[in-house]
Design an enzyme around this catalytic site. Structure first.
Site, short mmCIF file in Angstrom:
data_model
loop_
_atom_site.label_atom_id
_atom_site.label_comp_id
_atom_site.label_asym_id
_atom_site.label_seq_id
_atom_site.Cartn_x
_atom_site.Cartn_y
_atom_site.Cartn_z
N SER A 1 -15.16 -23.21 23.03
CA SER A 1 -14.33 -23.08 21.80
C SER A 1 -14.12 -21.61 21.46
O SER A 1 -13.17 -21.26 20.79
CB SER A 1 -15.03 -23.78 20.63
OG SER A 1 -16.26 -23.15 20.36
N ASP B 1 -19.94 -30.50 23.88
CA ASP B 1 -20.08 -30.05 22.50
C ASP B 1 -21.43 -30.57 21.97
O ASP B 1 -21.81 -31.71 22.27
CB ASP B 1 -18.93 -30.65 21.67
CG ASP B 1 -18.83 -30.00 20.29
OD1 ASP B 1 -17.77 -29.47 19.96
OD2 ASP B 1 -19.87 -30.02 19.58
N LEU B 2 -22.13 -29.75 21.21
CA LEU B 2 -23.42 -30.17 20.67
C LEU B 2 -23.29 -31.46 19.85
O LEU B 2 -24.24 -32.23 19.72
CB LEU B 2 -24.03 -29.08 19.79
CG LEU B 2 -24.56 -27.83 20.50
CD1 LEU B 2 -25.11 -26.84 19.48
CD2 LEU B 2 -25.63 -28.19 21.50
N SER C 1 -28.90 -13.68 12.13
CA SER C 1 -28.11 -12.47 11.93
C SER C 1 -28.61 -11.68 10.72
O SER C 1 -29.10 -12.26 9.75
CB SER C 1 -26.65 -12.88 11.69
OG SER C 1 -25.91 -11.79 11.18
N TYR D 1 -20.36 -18.25 6.81
CA TYR D 1 -20.96 -17.98 8.12
C TYR D 1 -22.42 -17.60 7.93
O TYR D 1 -23.33 -18.21 8.52
CB TYR D 1 -20.21 -16.86 8.86
CG TYR D 1 -21.06 -16.18 9.89
CD1 TYR D 1 -21.61 -14.92 9.65
CD2 TYR D 1 -21.38 -16.82 11.09
CE1 TYR D 1 -22.43 -14.31 10.59
CE2 TYR D 1 -22.20 -16.21 12.03
CZ TYR D 1 -22.72 -14.96 11.76
OH TYR D 1 -23.55 -14.36 12.67
N LYS E 1 -26.30 -19.56 8.81
CA LYS E 1 -27.47 -18.96 9.47
C LYS E 1 -28.71 -19.15 8.59
O LYS E 1 -29.78 -19.54 9.06
CB LYS E 1 -27.24 -17.46 9.73
CG LYS E 1 -26.17 -17.15 10.77
CD LYS E 1 -26.55 -17.65 12.14
CE LYS E 1 -25.55 -17.23 13.20
NZ LYS E 1 -25.85 -17.79 14.53
N ASN F 1 -26.21 -5.15 14.85
CA ASN F 1 -24.82 -5.12 15.35
C ASN F 1 -24.76 -4.95 16.86
O ASN F 1 -24.78 -3.82 17.34
CB ASN F 1 -24.05 -4.02 14.63
CG ASN F 1 -23.70 -4.42 13.21
OD1 ASN F 1 -24.60 -4.59 12.38
ND2 ASN F 1 -22.43 -4.62 12.94
N ASN G 1 -14.61 -7.26 14.86
CA ASN G 1 -15.67 -6.25 14.88
C ASN G 1 -15.16 -4.89 15.37
O ASN G 1 -14.17 -4.80 16.09
CB ASN G 1 -16.83 -6.72 15.76
CG ASN G 1 -17.45 -8.02 15.24
OD1 ASN G 1 -17.60 -8.98 15.95
ND2 ASN G 1 -17.79 -8.03 13.95
N ARG H 1 -24.14 0.99 10.08
CA ARG H 1 -24.72 -0.19 10.71
C ARG H 1 -25.73 0.20 11.77
O ARG H 1 -25.67 1.32 12.30
CB ARG H 1 -23.61 -1.03 11.38
CG ARG H 1 -22.61 -1.63 10.39
CD ARG H 1 -23.23 -2.68 9.52
NE ARG H 1 -22.26 -3.31 8.63
CZ ARG H 1 -21.90 -2.86 7.43
NH1 ARG H 1 -22.44 -1.70 6.98
NH2 ARG H 1 -21.03 -3.51 6.68
N GLY I 1 -17.04 -8.51 1.29
CA GLY I 1 -18.27 -9.01 1.90
C GLY I 1 -19.06 -7.96 2.65
O GLY I 1 -20.23 -8.17 3.00
#
Ligand code: WQD
Length: 337
Positions: free
Chosen positions: A35, A59-60, A125, A149, A153, A179, A199, A231, A294
């Site tokens: 995907s 797919d899971l 993350s 997102y 996590k 990162n 990114n 970062r 964000g």
């Protein structure tokens, strides 16, 4: 730990981790639904390693096929990378993120339990750390997310924490990535974002290739040495090696541990642009624009716990990261096609 199932193994971090595992004679089984990755990655992993590996395109959420993988293979542990990871997209399509990331993980954990596989490393993350924390972030810093997102996590971390309380015979390691940038030294695998990059580094390499006009620097009014965001950039190969250390620790420990995987140093956007220009000898056009929603001003890892308990620390420099990212992009102008 001889045989490891890698979910999302065709992804950027998954593929680099598999190379490190194959270099250490582990047997690898990969599942990926493509995907957010390409089938060519599997060929590249074979080209680099010269190893055989098992691959399943599933797919899971397809519980019967997922169970079939466990029935057909002896699996000692799982490294769980599979998940959507675009911060901006998660804001505009949160249900897609909760369904895929949370429900997918629950399917995986239930299938593992059914097949008596109870060792897992989870790809988390730094985005779970709240903005009010002192820098550098420690594993016990306060947690607060600013996107669906990031919240997926954090939710999965909580699911794993509760699982280890209700079932103490699980072994769980949560790795919080800072990162990741860079690419394997061969230039055969690397970061290949779908569509316009989110990114910084893939944006930089595409500007250097002439595929994109220039960089929009999201804000130059942060409280940092040059006003741009800072970062903790870590080479993806160092990150991959961190997974090998985590897997080794998993083999003889029960319960749950959490580790930051970063360098413990911060670079600003302008620092990265300047270092990249010095490496590729190309001027990078950029302009300052408003801050991105964000974004935090500074994100740097405290890496003492990973060093002391995993015996791991990052070795590669920002210069290595820029050089390896550029080599990947030059050899693959259109990614994996
Ligand atoms: C780095 C810096 C931007 C692009 C996110 C996720 C994290 C992980 C990595 C998934 C910031 C600036 C960027 C651009 C810019 N993702 N920037 N112009 O946001 O720190 O982390 O990606 O696992 O979970 O949170 O990474 O590379 O997007 O940004 O100025 O075109 O570069 O503002 O300061 P980020 P990034």
């Amino acid at each position: 730990m001889a045989s490891v199932l890698i979910t999302g193994g065709a992804g950027y971090i998954g593929s680099h981790t598999i190379i490190e595992f194959l270099n250490n004679d582990l047997d690898i089984i990969i599942i990926d639904n493509f995907s957010n990755s390409k089938p060519e990655v599997i060929n590249r992993i074979k080209d680099i390693s010269g190893c055989k590996l098992k691959f399943y395109q599933i797919d899971l959420l397809d519980s019967s096929k997922l169970d079939g993988v466990f029935k057909e293979n002896h699996i000692d542990a799982v490294i769980h990378f599979a998940g959507f990871k675009a911060v901006g997209e998660s804001v505009s399509d949160s249900l897609k993120y909760y369904k895929n990331n949370i429900a997918g993980t629950l399917e995986l954990l239930e299938t593992m339990k059914k097949n008596d596989v109870k060792k897992i490393v989870f790809s988390s993350s730094a985005t779970v750390y709240g903005t009010g924390n002192n820098i550098p972030f420690k594993e016990n810093s306060s947690l607060k997310t600013t996107s669906p997102y990031g919240t997926t996590k954090l939710m999965i971390e909580q699911i794993l924490t509760d699982l280890c309380i209700s079932e103490p015979d699980w072994s769980v390691i949560i790795l919080r990535y800072f990162n990741p940038i860079g690419a394997h030294e061969s230039g055969l695998i690397g970061e290949d974002p779908t569509g316009l990059p989110n990114n910084l580094m893939p944006f930089l390499t595409q500007v250097a290739m002439g595929r994109l006009e220039g960089i929009k620097v999201f804000g130059n009014d942060y409280d940092t040495h040059d006003g741009t965001g800072i970062r903790d950039y870590i080479h993806v190969v160092d990150l991959a090696k961190g997974h090998l250390k985590a897997l080794q620790k998993l083999s003889n420990n029960f319960g749950l541990s959490i580790y930051n995987l970063g360098v413990g140093k911060g670079y600003s956007v302008l620092d990265v642009i300047k270092t990249f220009e010095n490496v590729v000898k190309i001027n990078i056009k950029y302009k300052f624009v408003e801050r991105r929603a964000g974004d935090v001003a500074v994100s740097i890892a405290d890496v003492n716990k990973a060093r002391d308990e995993l015996g791991w620390e990052a070795k590669k420099t920002l210069l290595d990261m820029c050089a390896d990212s550029w080599k990947w992009q030059k050899l693959n102008p259109n990614g994996y096609e």
